[in-house]
Write a protein that holds these residues in place. Structure first.
Motif, PDB file in Angstrom:
ATOM      1  N   GLY A  43      -0.330   1.015  -0.105  1.00  0.00           N
ATOM      2  CA  GLY A  43      -0.842  -0.448  -0.229  1.00  0.00           C
ATOM      3  C   GLY A  43      -0.067  -1.253  -0.353  1.00  0.00           C
ATOM      4  O   GLY A  43      -0.119  -3.295  -0.291  1.00  0.00           O
ATOM      5  N   GLN A  44       1.720  -1.112  -0.727  1.00  0.00           N
ATOM      6  CA  GLN A  44       2.305  -1.749  -1.065  1.00  0.00           C
ATOM      7  C   GLN A  44       2.650  -2.833  -0.136  1.00  0.00           C
ATOM      8  O   GLN A  44       2.683  -4.127  -0.183  1.00  0.00           O
ATOM      9  N   MET A  45       2.494  -1.571   1.560  1.00  0.00           N
ATOM     10  CA  MET A  45       3.015  -3.154   2.880  1.00  0.00           C
ATOM     11  C   MET A  45       2.272  -4.197   2.587  1.00  0.00           C
ATOM     12  O   MET A  45       2.800  -5.646   3.037  1.00  0.00           O
ATOM     13  N   HIS A  46       0.519  -4.088   2.702  1.00  0.00           N
ATOM     14  CA  HIS A  46       0.479  -5.274   2.664  1.00  0.00           C
ATOM     15  C   HIS A  46      -0.073  -6.211   1.939  1.00  0.00           C
ATOM     16  O   HIS A  46       0.493  -7.903   1.826  1.00  0.00           O
ATOM     17  N   LEU A  47       0.531  -5.586   0.650  1.00  0.00           N
ATOM     18  CA  LEU A  47      -0.063  -6.709  -1.102  1.00  0.00           C
ATOM     19  C   LEU A  47       1.957  -7.407  -0.237  1.00  0.00           C
ATOM     20  O   LEU A  47       1.397  -8.948  -0.987  1.00  0.00           O
ATOM     21  N   ASN A  48       2.419  -6.828  -0.622  1.00  0.00           N
ATOM     22  CA  ASN A  48       4.267  -7.793  -0.613  1.00  0.00           C
ATOM     23  C   ASN A  48       4.422  -8.615   1.139  1.00  0.00           C
ATOM     24  O   ASN A  48       4.599  -9.370   0.831  1.00  0.00           O
ATOM     25  N   VAL A  56      -7.231  -4.336  -0.131  1.00  0.00           N
ATOM     26  CA  VAL A  56      -8.641  -3.440  -0.726  1.00  0.00           C
ATOM     27  C   VAL A  56      -8.765  -2.436  -0.570  1.00  0.00           C
ATOM     28  O   VAL A  56      -8.991  -0.814  -1.516  1.00  0.00           O
ATOM     29  N   PRO A  57      -9.367  -2.209   0.272  1.00  0.00           N
ATOM     30  CA  PRO A  57      -9.644  -0.341   1.002  1.00  0.00           C
ATOM     31  C   PRO A  57      -8.465   0.385   1.155  1.00  0.00           C
ATOM     32  O   PRO A  57      -8.574   1.344   0.541  1.00  0.00           O
ATOM     33  N   VAL A  58      -7.700   0.687   1.366  1.00  0.00           N
ATOM     34  CA  VAL A  58      -6.385   0.770   0.939  1.00  0.00           C
ATOM     35  C   VAL A  58      -6.291   1.545  -0.482  1.00  0.00           C
ATOM     36  O   VAL A  58      -5.925   2.780  -0.835  1.00  0.00           O
ATOM     37  N   VAL A  59      -6.126   0.448  -0.952  1.00  0.00           N
ATOM     38  CA  VAL A  59      -6.236   0.138  -2.663  1.00  0.00           C
ATOM     39  C   VAL A  59      -7.738   0.587  -3.373  1.00  0.00           C
ATOM     40  O   VAL A  59      -6.850   2.276  -3.753  1.00  0.00           O
ATOM     41  N   ARG A  86       1.833  -0.032 -10.783  1.00  0.00           N
ATOM     42  CA  ARG A  86       1.456  -0.632 -11.957  1.00  0.00           C
ATOM     43  C   ARG A  86       1.543  -2.696 -12.708  1.00  0.00           C
ATOM     44  O   ARG A  86       0.516  -2.592 -13.137  1.00  0.00           O
ATOM     45  N   HIS A  87       1.923  -2.629 -10.828  1.00  0.00           N
ATOM     46  CA  HIS A  87       1.969  -4.593 -11.177  1.00  0.00           C
ATOM     47  C   HIS A  87       0.960  -5.292 -10.182  1.00  0.00           C
ATOM     48  O   HIS A  87       0.867  -6.600 -10.501  1.00  0.00           O
ATOM     49  N   GLN A  88       0.885  -4.560  -9.020  1.00  0.00           N
ATOM     50  CA  GLN A  88      -0.298  -5.338  -8.255  1.00  0.00           C
ATOM     51  C   GLN A  88      -1.161  -5.533  -8.236  1.00  0.00           C
ATOM     52  O   GLN A  88      -2.301  -5.934  -7.939  1.00  0.00           O
ATOM     53  N   HIS A  89      -1.681  -3.366  -8.081  1.00  0.00           N
ATOM     54  CA  HIS A  89      -2.585  -3.265  -8.267  1.00  0.00           C
ATOM     55  C   HIS A  89      -4.156  -3.790  -8.330  1.00  0.00           C
ATOM     56  O   HIS A  89      -5.185  -4.492  -8.175  1.00  0.00           O
ATOM     57  N   VAL A 108      -5.512   4.652 -13.223  1.00  0.00           N
ATOM     58  CA  VAL A 108      -4.667   4.798 -12.454  1.00  0.00           C
ATOM     59  C   VAL A 108      -3.107   4.715 -12.264  1.00  0.00           C
ATOM     60  O   VAL A 108      -2.726   5.692 -12.663  1.00  0.00           O
ATOM     61  N   ALA A 109      -2.894   3.439 -12.672  1.00  0.00           N
ATOM     62  CA  ALA A 109      -1.241   3.146 -13.123  1.00  0.00           C
ATOM     63  C   ALA A 109      -1.052   3.733 -14.560  1.00  0.00           C
ATOM     64  O   ALA A 109       0.437   3.492 -14.633  1.00  0.00           O
ATOM     65  N   GLY A 110      -2.073   3.674 -15.310  1.00  0.00           N
ATOM     66  CA  GLY A 110      -1.192   4.607 -16.520  1.00  0.00           C
ATOM     67  C   GLY A 110      -1.040   5.655 -16.764  1.00  0.00           C
ATOM     68  O   GLY A 110      -0.270   6.616 -17.660  1.00  0.00           O
TER      69      GLY A 110
END
Length: 250
Positions: A43-48, A56-59, A86-89, A108-110
């Motif tokens: 989902g990085q490219m969507h969020l960026n 949201v559905p990708v994450v 780690r920092h966007q989701h 999950v990030a943890g």
């Protein structure tokens, strides 16, 4: 240790040798590596690019895929993807009112780590038994340098590789100009930044330029090729997976 591998969509589509190298390396070190089926983009490219609702559905799919209790940690051969996880989701989900999903994303990030973090911080290694008899320079990618702050972990690992000559890259903290859609929306600036990076790499007279992100290596590799420079771009995972018995080959 049982380790889940997020291959990343870019590596899966364009640089499959990278996730293959991660598996080879970790299995050689005695760990069980699994590749969760059904994984897609984190989902990085969507969020960026500002498409938080569409992300949201990708994450959610990423969380559902990697929240399984059947593995201990997840590894990602990409500082930018780890940075997003780690920092966007969690923060993006909370802004949109998805509190429960945000908590699951944080969990999950943890237990998600960039490759050099996993090796040095989690597994306690600095020497992975690699052999790479070449002159190498290292480009610290922006997200690994500034967002997840891997510090000197990649160079610590590289210095322990048998017969590898590590050469410091001039202006190493400068961006290569990729930045995902930045390279498309600001192509002139991106090209100028890339020219500076290519000149810096060329000045080291290295055989290989390495980094922890396939996206940056794709950008730098394209610039080197167009400039007629023979320096190859090779992901850190490929170098660490190389041994005398199974040496890296172009």
């Amino acid at each position: 240790m049982r380790i889940a591998l997020l291959t990343t969509c870019l590596a899966d589509a364009m640089h499959p040798r990278v996730p293959e190298a991660v598996q080879t390396l970790l299995r050689r070190l005695g760990h069980d590596v699994v590749v969760p089926p059904g994984q897609t983009c984190c989902g990085q490219m969507h969020l960026n690019t500002g498409y938080a609702r569409q992300a949201v559905p990708v994450v959610r799919h990423h969380v559902e895929t990697f929240e399984s209790a059947s593995y201990d940690v997840a590894v990602v051969p990409s500082g930018s993807c780890v940075g997003s996880i780690r920092h966007q989701h969690g923060s993006a989900l909370r802004r949109l009112g998805h509190e429960g999903l945000a908590d699951r994303a944080d969990a999950v990030a943890g237990r998600t780590f960039e490759l050099s973090e996993l090796l040095v911080d989690v597994l306690g290694l600095d020497d992975v038994g690699a052999w790479f008899p070449h002159r190498v320079t290292y480009h610290p990618t922006c997200h690994s340098l500034r967002m997840i702050r891997v510090g000197d972990k990649p160079t610590t690992l590289l210095r322990a590789v048998d017969d590898l000559e590590l050469v410091e890259l001039p202006g190493q903290d400068q961006c290569c100009g990729f930045g995902g859609t930045f390279a498309l929306k600001n192509s002139g600036t991106s090209t100028a930044m890339l020219e500076d990076k290519v000149a810096a790499v060329s000045s080291t007279r290295s055989v290989v330029c390495t980094a922890g992100d396939s996206s940056c290596l794709m950008q730098i590799g394209g610039g080197l090729s167009r400039a007629g420079d023979p320096t190859r771009t090779v992901h850190l995972a490929e170098i660490l997976a190389s041994t005398r018995e199974r040496p890296w080959s172009p």
